[in-house]
Design a protein around this motif. Structure first.
Motif, PDB file in Angstrom:
ATOM      1  N   LYS A   9      16.784  -7.584 -17.714  1.00 36.01           N
ATOM      2  CA  LYS A   9      17.759  -8.656 -17.598  1.00 36.01           C
ATOM      3  C   LYS A   9      19.151  -8.088 -17.819  1.00 36.01           C
ATOM      4  CE  LYS A   9      18.713 -13.332 -18.855  1.00 36.01           C
ATOM      5  NZ  LYS A   9      18.104 -14.579 -19.158  1.00 36.01           N
ATOM      6  N   THR A  10      20.106  -8.516 -16.988  1.00 34.61           N
ATOM      7  CA  THR A  10      21.496  -8.075 -17.089  1.00 34.61           C
ATOM      8  C   THR A  10      22.392  -9.311 -17.225  1.00 34.61           C
ATOM      9  OG1 THR A  10      21.944  -8.178 -14.713  1.00 34.61           O
ATOM     10  CG2 THR A  10      20.986  -6.122 -15.562  1.00 34.61           C
ATOM     11  N   GLY A  16      15.731  -3.932 -11.141  1.00 37.80           N
ATOM     12  CA  GLY A  16      14.465  -3.238 -11.328  1.00 37.80           C
ATOM     13  C   GLY A  16      13.937  -2.653 -10.046  1.00 37.80           C
ATOM     14  N   SER A  17      12.608  -2.532  -9.998  1.00 39.02           N
ATOM     15  CA  SER A  17      11.954  -1.938  -8.831  1.00 39.02           C
ATOM     16  C   SER A  17      10.651  -2.672  -8.547  1.00 39.02           C
ATOM     17  CB  SER A  17      11.673  -0.454  -9.072  1.00 39.02           C
ATOM     18  OG  SER A  17      10.804  -0.299 -10.162  1.00 39.02           O
ATOM     19  N   ILE A  18      10.212  -2.553  -7.292  1.00 36.39           N
ATOM     20  CA  ILE A  18       8.945  -3.138  -6.837  1.00 36.39           C
ATOM     21  C   ILE A  18       8.165  -2.049  -6.126  1.00 36.39           C
ATOM     22  CG2 ILE A  18       7.848  -4.860  -5.367  1.00 36.39           C
ATOM     23  CD1 ILE A  18      10.447  -6.502  -5.588  1.00 36.39           C
ATOM     24  N   VAL A  28      16.185  -2.935  -6.766  1.00 35.48           N
ATOM     25  CA  VAL A  28      16.058  -4.351  -6.444  1.00 35.48           C
ATOM     26  C   VAL A  28      16.839  -5.137  -7.483  1.00 35.48           C
ATOM     27  CG1 VAL A  28      14.448  -6.267  -6.148  1.00 35.48           C
ATOM     28  CG2 VAL A  28      13.781  -3.970  -5.436  1.00 35.48           C
ATOM     29  N   SER A  29      17.558  -6.149  -7.024  1.00 41.94           N
ATOM     30  CA  SER A  29      18.292  -7.001  -7.955  1.00 41.94           C
ATOM     31  C   SER A  29      18.045  -8.464  -7.629  1.00 41.94           C
ATOM     32  CB  SER A  29      19.789  -6.689  -7.925  1.00 41.94           C
ATOM     33  OG  SER A  29      20.298  -6.863  -6.629  1.00 41.94           O
ATOM     34  N   LEU A  30      18.011  -9.267  -8.659  1.00 40.29           N
ATOM     35  CA  LEU A  30      17.963 -10.710  -8.518  1.00 40.29           C
ATOM     36  C   LEU A  30      19.316 -11.202  -8.998  1.00 40.29           C
ATOM     37  CD1 LEU A  30      14.863  -9.829  -8.974  1.00 40.29           C
ATOM     38  CD2 LEU A  30      14.533 -12.236  -9.453  1.00 40.29           C
ATOM     39  N   VAL A  31      20.094 -11.754  -8.073  1.00 41.18           N
ATOM     40  CA  VAL A  31      21.447 -12.190  -8.389  1.00 41.18           C
ATOM     41  C   VAL A  31      21.527 -13.709  -8.269  1.00 41.18           C
ATOM     42  CG1 VAL A  31      22.528 -10.011  -7.734  1.00 41.18           C
ATOM     43  CG2 VAL A  31      22.216 -11.776  -6.022  1.00 41.18           C
ATOM     44  N   PRO A  32      22.290 -14.354  -9.155  1.00 40.07           N
ATOM     45  CA  PRO A  32      22.400 -15.821  -9.088  1.00 40.07           C
ATOM     46  C   PRO A  32      22.858 -16.280  -7.704  1.00 40.07           C
ATOM     47  CG  PRO A  32      23.376 -15.005 -11.111  1.00 40.07           C
ATOM     48  CD  PRO A  32      23.068 -13.801 -10.256  1.00 40.07           C
ATOM     49  N   GLY A  90       9.971  -7.836 -24.273  1.00 41.62           N
ATOM     50  CA  GLY A  90      11.382  -7.536 -24.090  1.00 41.62           C
ATOM     51  C   GLY A  90      11.770  -7.073 -22.706  1.00 41.62           C
ATOM     52  N   LYS A  91      10.794  -6.789 -21.849  1.00 43.42           N
ATOM     53  CA  LYS A  91      11.072  -6.416 -20.456  1.00 43.42           C
ATOM     54  C   LYS A  91      10.518  -7.516 -19.570  1.00 43.42           C
ATOM     55  CE  LYS A  91      11.292  -1.496 -21.073  1.00 43.42           C
ATOM     56  NZ  LYS A  91      11.062  -0.213 -20.466  1.00 43.42           N
ATOM     57  N   HIS A  92      10.793  -7.419 -18.297  1.00 42.30           N
ATOM     58  CA  HIS A  92      10.318  -8.427 -17.354  1.00 42.30           C
ATOM     59  C   HIS A  92       9.411  -7.776 -16.321  1.00 42.30           C
ATOM     60  CE1 HIS A  92      13.666 -10.427 -19.273  1.00 42.30           C
ATOM     61  NE2 HIS A  92      13.125 -11.557 -18.864  1.00 42.30           N
TER      62      HIS A  92
END
Length: 98
Positions: A9-10, A16-18, A28-32, A90-92
């Motif tokens: 989480k940032t 992260g990576s897949i 890979v990023s998940l952005v709002p 603590g990680k996703h």
């Protein structure tokens, strides 16, 4: 169920990576996302400059824990990948199941 990705989480989402047998995406990023309605995604999933999916914030029925419901798709896929991004120690972890 299989873990197909790991994320951190940032301040601006998740990075992260897949990795599966046919997909390897290291950045890979998940952005709002800008919400366009109640059903619109909460996050856009990106690999580099390419948008490869979307994610919606959810709450589990058991325990009320938050998670992200993630859909990843690409023209080379036979079908979209559906997975959940959940916090573990603590990680996703991106967890996929059929």
């Amino acid at each position: 169920m299989a873990t197909i990705g790991t994320f951190t989480k940032t301040e601006n989402g998740y990075n992260g990576s897949i990795e599966t047998l046919s997909l390897k995406a290291n950045k890979v990023s998940l952005v709002p996302a800008e919400k366009s309605g109640d059903k619109g995604p909460d996050y856009r999933v990106k690999s580099g400059n390419a948008e490869i999916g979307a994610a919606w914030a959810q709450t589990s029925k058991k325990g009320g824990k938050p998670y992200l419901s993630v859909k990843i798709d690409d023209p080379s896929f036979v079908a979209a990948i559906y997975a959940n991004l959940v916090e573990q120690d603590g990680k996703h972890a991106l967890i996929w199941s059929r």
